[in-house]
Structures are given as C-alpha cells and as structure tokens.
Motif scaffolding. Structure first.
Motif, short mmCIF file in Angstrom:
data_model
loop_
_atom_site.label_atom_id
_atom_site.label_comp_id
_atom_site.label_asym_id
_atom_site.label_seq_id
_atom_site.Cartn_x
_atom_site.Cartn_y
_atom_site.Cartn_z
N VAL A 82 2.90 -2.45 14.25
CA VAL A 82 2.87 -3.53 13.26
C VAL A 82 2.56 -2.87 11.91
O VAL A 82 1.62 -2.08 11.79
N VAL A 83 3.34 -3.20 10.90
CA VAL A 83 3.18 -2.61 9.57
C VAL A 83 2.80 -3.70 8.58
O VAL A 83 3.55 -4.66 8.38
N PHE A 84 1.64 -3.56 7.98
CA PHE A 84 1.18 -4.45 6.93
C PHE A 84 1.48 -3.74 5.61
O PHE A 84 1.18 -2.55 5.47
N VAL A 85 2.09 -4.47 4.67
CA VAL A 85 2.54 -3.85 3.43
C VAL A 85 1.88 -4.52 2.22
O VAL A 85 1.93 -5.74 2.08
N GLU A 86 1.30 -3.70 1.38
CA GLU A 86 0.77 -4.14 0.09
C GLU A 86 1.75 -3.68 -0.97
O GLU A 86 2.11 -2.50 -1.04
N VAL A 87 2.24 -4.62 -1.79
CA VAL A 87 3.22 -4.31 -2.83
C VAL A 87 2.55 -4.41 -4.19
O VAL A 87 1.88 -5.40 -4.50
N LYS A 88 2.75 -3.38 -4.99
CA LYS A 88 2.29 -3.39 -6.37
C LYS A 88 3.50 -3.23 -7.27
O LYS A 88 4.36 -2.39 -7.02
N SER A 89 3.59 -4.05 -8.30
CA SER A 89 4.71 -3.94 -9.23
C SER A 89 4.19 -3.95 -10.65
O SER A 89 3.10 -4.46 -10.93
N ARG A 90 4.99 -3.37 -11.51
CA ARG A 90 4.59 -3.28 -12.91
C ARG A 90 5.85 -3.13 -13.76
O ARG A 90 6.80 -2.48 -13.35
N ARG A 91 5.80 -3.71 -14.93
CA ARG A 91 6.85 -3.46 -15.91
C ARG A 91 6.53 -2.15 -16.62
O ARG A 91 5.37 -1.87 -16.93
N ALA A 92 7.56 -1.40 -16.89
CA ALA A 92 7.38 -0.12 -17.59
C ALA A 92 7.02 -0.39 -19.05
O ALA A 92 7.62 -1.24 -19.69
N SER A 93 6.05 0.34 -19.52
CA SER A 93 5.77 0.29 -20.95
C SER A 93 6.72 1.27 -21.62
O SER A 93 7.42 2.03 -20.97
#
Length: 93
Positions: free
Chosen positions: A16-27
């Motif tokens: 079982v794979v739990f995934v944490e996603v982080k996203s960001r707009r490029a400066s």
C-alpha cells in the motif's frame, strides 16, 4: 479523519502506497539553490503521515500489509499553466 488527510493511496504490487503531494508555482528564476519542493514536509508532518497510514490500515484491512509513504513534488510555471519540474521520492517517509 480527525488526524488529517492523505493526498493519494495506491496499491503497488503487494504494498500500500500513501502519497503526499507538494506543489508550487515557480518564482522568477525557479527554485533557489538548496531549496526543495519538500521543505514543507517537516518531521511533525512525517509523524502525522505515519499516524494517518496506520489509522487507514487499521480501519481498512484485517491483515498485516506492507506499506510505504512516497513524496511527489510538482512545480508549475509562474503562470501555473505548465509543469516545469517533477520529483518522486519512493519510501521517503
């Protein structure tokens, strides 16, 4: 769940794979040197993710399962219209 949320849950073979996603707009100029999309994943956040995984498994399985927590980072263009960076760290937590 009162403990928080998990972004995604997958099955990868027998795991079982739990995934944490982080996203960001490029400066302008992108990420600064030594900056990571995962800087927001503190040891406190890692502990919460482990707790959430354990709670999920307790409520949704009657057997011992192998599991891991992956981190996925997505960087978008400054306008937010294009993916300009992607990272996947398997078993990062």
């Amino acid at each position: 769940c009162n403990h928080g949320e998990i972004d995604m849950i997958f099955i990868d073979g027998e795991e079982v794979v739990f995934v944490e996603v982080k996203s960001r707009r490029a400066s302008v100029g992108g990420l600064r040197p030594n900056e990571s999309l995962f800087d927001a994943v503190t040891s406190e956040k890692e502990g919460r993710l482990r707790t959430l995984a354990a709670v999920f498994l307790h409520h949704h399985s009657n057997r011992q399962l192998r599991w891991r927590i992956d981190l996925v980072g997505v960087q978008f263009s400054a306008e937010g219209m294009q993916v300009v960076g992607f990272e996947h760290h398997r078993g990062a937590v």
